[in-house]
Write a protein that holds these residues in place. Structure first.
Motif, PDB file in Angstrom:
ATOM      1  N   LEU A 160       0.832  -1.201   0.000  1.00 28.30           N
ATOM      2  CA  LEU A 160       0.000   0.000   0.000  1.00 28.30           C
ATOM      3  C   LEU A 160       0.865   1.248   0.000  1.00 28.30           C
ATOM      4  O   LEU A 160       0.667   2.173  -0.809  1.00 28.30           O
ATOM      5  CB  LEU A 160      -0.923  -0.002   1.221  1.00 28.30           C
ATOM      6  CG  LEU A 160      -1.580   1.337   1.590  1.00 28.30           C
ATOM      7  CD1 LEU A 160      -2.552   1.784   0.518  1.00 28.30           C
ATOM      8  CD2 LEU A 160      -2.271   1.233   2.948  1.00 28.30           C
ATOM      9  N   MET A 161       1.842   1.304   0.909  1.00 29.22           N
ATOM     10  CA  MET A 161       2.718   2.480   0.972  1.00 29.22           C
ATOM     11  C   MET A 161       3.511   2.654  -0.321  1.00 29.22           C
ATOM     12  O   MET A 161       3.675   3.781  -0.816  1.00 29.22           O
ATOM     13  CB  MET A 161       3.658   2.362   2.171  1.00 29.22           C
ATOM     14  CG  MET A 161       2.962   2.494   3.506  1.00 29.22           C
ATOM     15  SD  MET A 161       4.105   2.584   4.915  1.00 29.22           S
ATOM     16  CE  MET A 161       4.727   0.892   4.967  1.00 29.22           C
ATOM     17  N   ALA A 162       3.986   1.542  -0.882  1.00 35.45           N
ATOM     18  CA  ALA A 162       4.741   1.623  -2.136  1.00 35.45           C
ATOM     19  C   ALA A 162       3.878   2.193  -3.251  1.00 35.45           C
ATOM     20  O   ALA A 162       4.318   3.063  -4.017  1.00 35.45           O
ATOM     21  CB  ALA A 162       5.278   0.248  -2.517  1.00 35.45           C
ATOM     22  N   ALA A 163       2.641   1.713  -3.360  1.00 30.54           N
ATOM     23  CA  ALA A 163       1.743   2.187  -4.416  1.00 30.54           C
ATOM     24  C   ALA A 163       1.433   3.670  -4.248  1.00 30.54           C
ATOM     25  O   ALA A 163       1.400   4.431  -5.229  1.00 30.54           O
ATOM     26  CB  ALA A 163       0.451   1.377  -4.407  1.00 30.54           C
ATOM     27  N   VAL A 164       1.215   4.102  -3.013  1.00 28.37           N
ATOM     28  CA  VAL A 164       0.924   5.517  -2.760  1.00 28.37           C
ATOM     29  C   VAL A 164       2.133   6.376  -3.109  1.00 28.37           C
ATOM     30  O   VAL A 164       2.014   7.435  -3.744  1.00 28.37           O
ATOM     31  CB  VAL A 164       0.500   5.725  -1.290  1.00 28.37           C
ATOM     32  CG1 VAL A 164       0.429   7.208  -0.959  1.00 28.37           C
ATOM     33  CG2 VAL A 164      -0.857   5.071  -1.035  1.00 28.37           C
ATOM     34  N   LEU A 165       3.323   5.939  -2.714  1.00 32.43           N
ATOM     35  CA  LEU A 165       4.533   6.719  -2.996  1.00 32.43           C
ATOM     36  C   LEU A 165       4.826   6.783  -4.491  1.00 32.43           C
ATOM     37  O   LEU A 165       5.213   7.835  -5.014  1.00 32.43           O
ATOM     38  CB  LEU A 165       5.725   6.124  -2.242  1.00 32.43           C
ATOM     39  CG  LEU A 165       5.672   6.301  -0.721  1.00 32.43           C
ATOM     40  CD1 LEU A 165       6.753   5.472  -0.039  1.00 32.43           C
ATOM     41  CD2 LEU A 165       5.821   7.778  -0.350  1.00 32.43           C
ATOM     42  N   VAL A 166       4.642   5.669  -5.194  1.00 28.50           N
ATOM     43  CA  VAL A 166       4.823   5.678  -6.652  1.00 28.50           C
ATOM     44  C   VAL A 166       3.869   6.688  -7.286  1.00 28.50           C
ATOM     45  O   VAL A 166       4.249   7.451  -8.182  1.00 28.50           O
ATOM     46  CB  VAL A 166       4.609   4.269  -7.236  1.00 28.50           C
ATOM     47  CG1 VAL A 166       4.488   4.333  -8.760  1.00 28.50           C
ATOM     48  CG2 VAL A 166       5.757   3.354  -6.845  1.00 28.50           C
ATOM     49  N   ASN A 167       2.635   6.691  -6.824  1.00 25.71           N
ATOM     50  CA  ASN A 167       1.662   7.634  -7.372  1.00 25.71           C
ATOM     51  C   ASN A 167       2.023   9.084  -7.051  1.00 25.71           C
ATOM     52  O   ASN A 167       1.866   9.973  -7.890  1.00 25.71           O
ATOM     53  CB  ASN A 167       0.260   7.308  -6.854  1.00 25.71           C
ATOM     54  CG  ASN A 167      -0.469   6.320  -7.733  1.00 25.71           C
ATOM     55  OD1 ASN A 167      -1.148   6.687  -8.681  1.00 25.71           O
ATOM     56  ND2 ASN A 167      -0.285   5.030  -7.447  1.00 25.71           N
ATOM     57  N   LEU A 168       2.511   9.337  -5.860  1.00 28.67           N
ATOM     58  CA  LEU A 168       2.846  10.713  -5.471  1.00 28.67           C
ATOM     59  C   LEU A 168       3.998  11.282  -6.287  1.00 28.67           C
ATOM     60  O   LEU A 168       3.968  12.442  -6.700  1.00 28.67           O
ATOM     61  CB  LEU A 168       3.194  10.767  -3.981  1.00 28.67           C
ATOM     62  CG  LEU A 168       2.028  10.685  -3.002  1.00 28.67           C
ATOM     63  CD1 LEU A 168       2.540  10.592  -1.572  1.00 28.67           C
ATOM     64  CD2 LEU A 168       1.109  11.892  -3.154  1.00 28.67           C
ATOM     65  N   PRO A 172       1.880  11.541 -10.922  1.00 29.20           N
ATOM     66  CA  PRO A 172       1.130  12.625 -10.274  1.00 29.20           C
ATOM     67  C   PRO A 172      -0.185  12.930 -10.985  1.00 29.20           C
ATOM     68  O   PRO A 172      -0.313  12.779 -12.202  1.00 29.20           O
ATOM     69  CB  PRO A 172       2.087  13.824 -10.376  1.00 29.20           C
ATOM     70  CG  PRO A 172       2.946  13.519 -11.572  1.00 29.20           C
ATOM     71  CD  PRO A 172       3.104  12.027 -11.580  1.00 29.20           C
ATOM     72  N   VAL A 173      -1.153  13.321 -10.186  1.00 32.36           N
ATOM     73  CA  VAL A 173      -2.459  13.755 -10.680  1.00 32.36           C
ATOM     74  C   VAL A 173      -2.742  15.110 -10.055  1.00 32.36           C
ATOM     75  O   VAL A 173      -2.042  15.542  -9.129  1.00 32.36           O
ATOM     76  CB  VAL A 173      -3.570  12.749 -10.287  1.00 32.36           C
ATOM     77  CG1 VAL A 173      -3.350  11.416 -10.971  1.00 32.36           C
ATOM     78  CG2 VAL A 173      -3.649  12.576  -8.783  1.00 32.36           C
ATOM     79  N   PRO A 174      -3.752  15.840 -10.528  1.00 33.12           N
ATOM     80  CA  PRO A 174      -4.120  17.095  -9.874  1.00 33.12           C
ATOM     81  C   PRO A 174      -4.364  16.893  -8.375  1.00 33.12           C
ATOM     82  O   PRO A 174      -4.829  15.820  -7.955  1.00 33.12           O
ATOM     83  CB  PRO A 174      -5.401  17.505 -10.595  1.00 33.12           C
ATOM     84  CG  PRO A 174      -5.287  16.868 -11.942  1.00 33.12           C
ATOM     85  CD  PRO A 174      -4.587  15.570 -11.720  1.00 33.12           C
ATOM     86  N   ALA A 175      -4.059  17.905  -7.579  1.00 32.16           N
ATOM     87  CA  ALA A 175      -4.174  17.791  -6.123  1.00 32.16           C
ATOM     88  C   ALA A 175      -5.565  17.352  -5.682  1.00 32.16           C
ATOM     89  O   ALA A 175      -5.718  16.628  -4.693  1.00 32.16           O
ATOM     90  CB  ALA A 175      -3.817  19.135  -5.478  1.00 32.16           C
ATOM     91  N   ALA A 176      -6.587  17.752  -6.417  1.00 29.89           N
ATOM     92  CA  ALA A 176      -7.964  17.401  -6.051  1.00 29.89           C
ATOM     93  C   ALA A 176      -8.253  15.914  -6.225  1.00 29.89           C
ATOM     94  O   ALA A 176      -9.283  15.430  -5.753  1.00 29.89           O
ATOM     95  CB  ALA A 176      -8.953  18.215  -6.886  1.00 29.89           C
TER      96      ALA A 176
END
Length: 205
Positions: A160-168, A172-176
């Motif tokens: 979970l943490m790895a997936a979130v960090l990869v996405n961040l 990247p996506v818009p902040a919203a």
């Protein structure tokens, strides 16, 4: 041994037809308190998400199709995190049944539709985001599902943490829309795939 707690894997009978299928999908035998927490959580968190999207101003730039996808995804993920965390869902999806593993993996795989809708409609055809998250989902699900049961929870948390960090940092996506990846992978890798003992207060305590 704790005298104030007990573990119950007993699954109650479900009615035939559509009502029974729906009950099995949500988890048979959900307690009144579980339903109350689930309802209040969905209402509260959905209101926070809606307020956040509105105050960000991003919603004013989205088309009707994009708004519909975002609204449905938000409701599904918020509700899914809560539903899959209940004792009822744990008992059902992690029951001693040869077909339970297949059912869990099919449930996870069905969420590729969420990624396709977000990537192709909301993110205007972002194939890199869609395919990378599909790989994170399917690869992560396989690792969690086949990990030894005594380390499955920390394995799921790490993924979970790895997936979130990869996405961040790399997707990247818009902040919203930054809420999507954490809720998406929390629902599926942790809440759905991790077998946890259905704990109840002991009636003798």
């Amino acid at each position: 041994m704790r005298a104030d707690l007990r573990i119950s894997w007993d699954i109650p009978d479900t009615p035939p037809g559509l009502a029974g299928r729906l009950e099995r999908f949500m988890g048979p035998g959900k307690s009144r308190s579980e339903s109350m927490v689930e309802t209040l959580g969905i209402l509260g968190c959905s209101a926070l998400l809606a307020a956040g999207l509105w105050t960000s101003g991003a919603a004013r730039d989205w088309s009707t199709a994009q708004l519909v996808v975002i609204a449905l995804a938000g409701l599904d993920l918020i509700g899914g995190v809560l539903t899959n965390a209940t004792n009822a869902a744990k008992r059902w999806y992690h029951r001693a049944d040869p077909g339970a593993r297949r059912a869990r993996l099919l449930f996870v795989s069905a969420h590729l539709i969420h990624l396709a809708a977000m990537g192709l409609i909301v993110l205007s055809g972002d194939l890199k985001w869609t395919l990378a998250n599909a790989a994170l989902l399917l690869g992560g699900a396989a690792v969690v599902e086949f990990a030894p049961v005594h380390v499955r929870r920390p394995v799921a948390m790490a993924l979970l943490m790895a997936a979130v960090l990869v996405n961040l940092f790399w997707l990247p996506v818009p902040a919203a829309l930054a809420w999507f990846a954490p809720l998406f992978f929390l629902k599926l890798l942790v809440c759905h795939l991790v077998p946890e003992a259905p704990l109840e207060r002991s009636r003798d305590a």
